[in-house]
Design a protein around this motif. Sequence first.
Motif, PDB file in Angstrom:
ATOM      1  N   TYR A 252      13.759  -0.047  -3.027  1.00 56.94           N
ATOM      2  CA  TYR A 252      14.467   0.991  -1.740  1.00 56.94           C
ATOM      3  C   TYR A 252      15.956   1.108  -2.127  1.00 56.94           C
ATOM      4  O   TYR A 252      16.510   2.342  -2.267  1.00 56.94           O
ATOM      5  CB  TYR A 252      14.123   0.264  -0.581  1.00 56.94           C
ATOM      6  CG  TYR A 252      13.250   0.645   0.347  1.00 56.94           C
ATOM      7  CD1 TYR A 252      11.898   0.489  -0.126  1.00 56.94           C
ATOM      8  CD2 TYR A 252      13.408   0.754   1.726  1.00 56.94           C
ATOM      9  CE1 TYR A 252      10.817   0.738   0.673  1.00 56.94           C
ATOM     10  CE2 TYR A 252      12.141   1.056   2.382  1.00 56.94           C
ATOM     11  CZ  TYR A 252      11.063   1.396   2.023  1.00 56.94           C
ATOM     12  OH  TYR A 252      10.091   1.400   2.727  1.00 56.94           O
ATOM     13  N   ILE A 262      13.169   8.025   1.033  1.00 54.52           N
ATOM     14  CA  ILE A 262      11.769   7.257   1.034  1.00 54.52           C
ATOM     15  C   ILE A 262      11.215   7.949   2.207  1.00 54.52           C
ATOM     16  O   ILE A 262      12.059   7.654   3.293  1.00 54.52           O
ATOM     17  CB  ILE A 262      11.785   5.995   0.909  1.00 54.52           C
ATOM     18  CG1 ILE A 262      12.125   5.528  -0.426  1.00 54.52           C
ATOM     19  CG2 ILE A 262      10.274   5.380   1.176  1.00 54.52           C
ATOM     20  CD1 ILE A 262      12.898   3.953  -0.155  1.00 54.52           C
ATOM     21  N   LEU A 284       8.133  -0.379   5.799  1.00 47.32           N
ATOM     22  CA  LEU A 284       7.189  -0.341   4.661  1.00 47.32           C
ATOM     23  C   LEU A 284       5.883  -0.323   4.811  1.00 47.32           C
ATOM     24  O   LEU A 284       5.125  -1.450   5.552  1.00 47.32           O
ATOM     25  CB  LEU A 284       7.784  -1.535   3.777  1.00 47.32           C
ATOM     26  CG  LEU A 284       6.806  -1.794   2.209  1.00 47.32           C
ATOM     27  CD1 LEU A 284       7.282  -0.548   1.405  1.00 47.32           C
ATOM     28  CD2 LEU A 284       7.344  -3.249   1.813  1.00 47.32           C
ATOM     29  N   SER A 327       6.493   4.403   4.956  1.00 50.57           N
ATOM     30  CA  SER A 327       7.085   4.602   3.466  1.00 50.57           C
ATOM     31  C   SER A 327       6.135   5.398   2.808  1.00 50.57           C
ATOM     32  O   SER A 327       6.611   5.743   1.435  1.00 50.57           O
ATOM     33  CB  SER A 327       7.385   3.400   2.870  1.00 50.57           C
ATOM     34  OG  SER A 327       6.265   2.596   2.724  1.00 50.57           O
TER      35      SER A 327
END
Length: 331
Positions: A252, A262, A284, A327
């Motif tokens: 990240y 993202i 995530l 994500s």
Amino acid sequence: MATIRDIAERAGVSLATVSRVLNYDESLNVADTTRKKIFEIAQELEYVTTKNRKSKKPSLRIGIIKGYSEIEEIEDTYYLFIRHSIEQLLEEEKIQYSIIGKEETIERVKELDGIIAIGGFTNAEMNNLRSWDRNIVFVDYSPEEEDFDSVVVDIRRAVKKALNYLISLGHKSIGFIGGRDSSEQDREEDKDIRERYYHEYMNSKGMLKEEFVRIGSFTPASGYKLMKDILETGKYPTAFFIANDSMAIGAYKAILEKGLKIPDDISIIGFNDISTAKYIVPALTTIRIYTEFMSETTIQMLMERIRDERKISKRVVIPTKLVIRESCKEI
């Protein structure tokens, strides 16, 4: 669901400290004991007791042996969470336990009723464990010898879930960032099983591009370095499958430093679903490993060995779940 404020209050630290620890901020000057405490509290607040457990034999003594170092436990908190949930269950059962070393004397080990071994072990370490002649259950590791009990994860299906999901979103170019525990980096047998199944799957689809594969260690720092290395080539895929959440957190940072977003520019899927995964931004998407269920199963198997004197070994394979968060994006 637990919040960062809940964790901060339990740990006696600031919200900023919790946030920076959970995001593996290497610039934060805080003791490893504080980092570990925060990770443990984050995991504990997610822990739910599924039933009322009462110990049948409070005098049992169990040893917990780790196939990894203290630093590795903090950098890749997956094993920390497994150990922590095992300890919680043993405490609920009023079973005594202690952390033991890989080189313990036979005299001390003979005082134990059983051993829980977490993580991987070398051939030399396995030979030493075998010489102890104790009831042993391995967690997240399956020895070749059939006389040992083990609890493992269905990695092949987990990798397939992750890659199928990315393909369903329209991604045709999918990279992989992974690690290896061995210092040997070239032998086929040293490849992490997620790396093997990634290659197997992508080959079967005719989609494998080796230039988008990087291998290091299972740490945030390695995830950052490997992702940065790919991005600096100027050519990168639209999505990555990353071998664990700790590496994904490092990745990240590299993506954001490059000025990319993202999931708008790059979609990310992690692995393990450590408690940190839901707190990073964007949250995530990852493969959940049921660490509490692994721990319950481990203790049940060990009790069967000790109390029921079961002689035939077992290998239990635990399923996984794809946890969809923020994500990944359809293209």
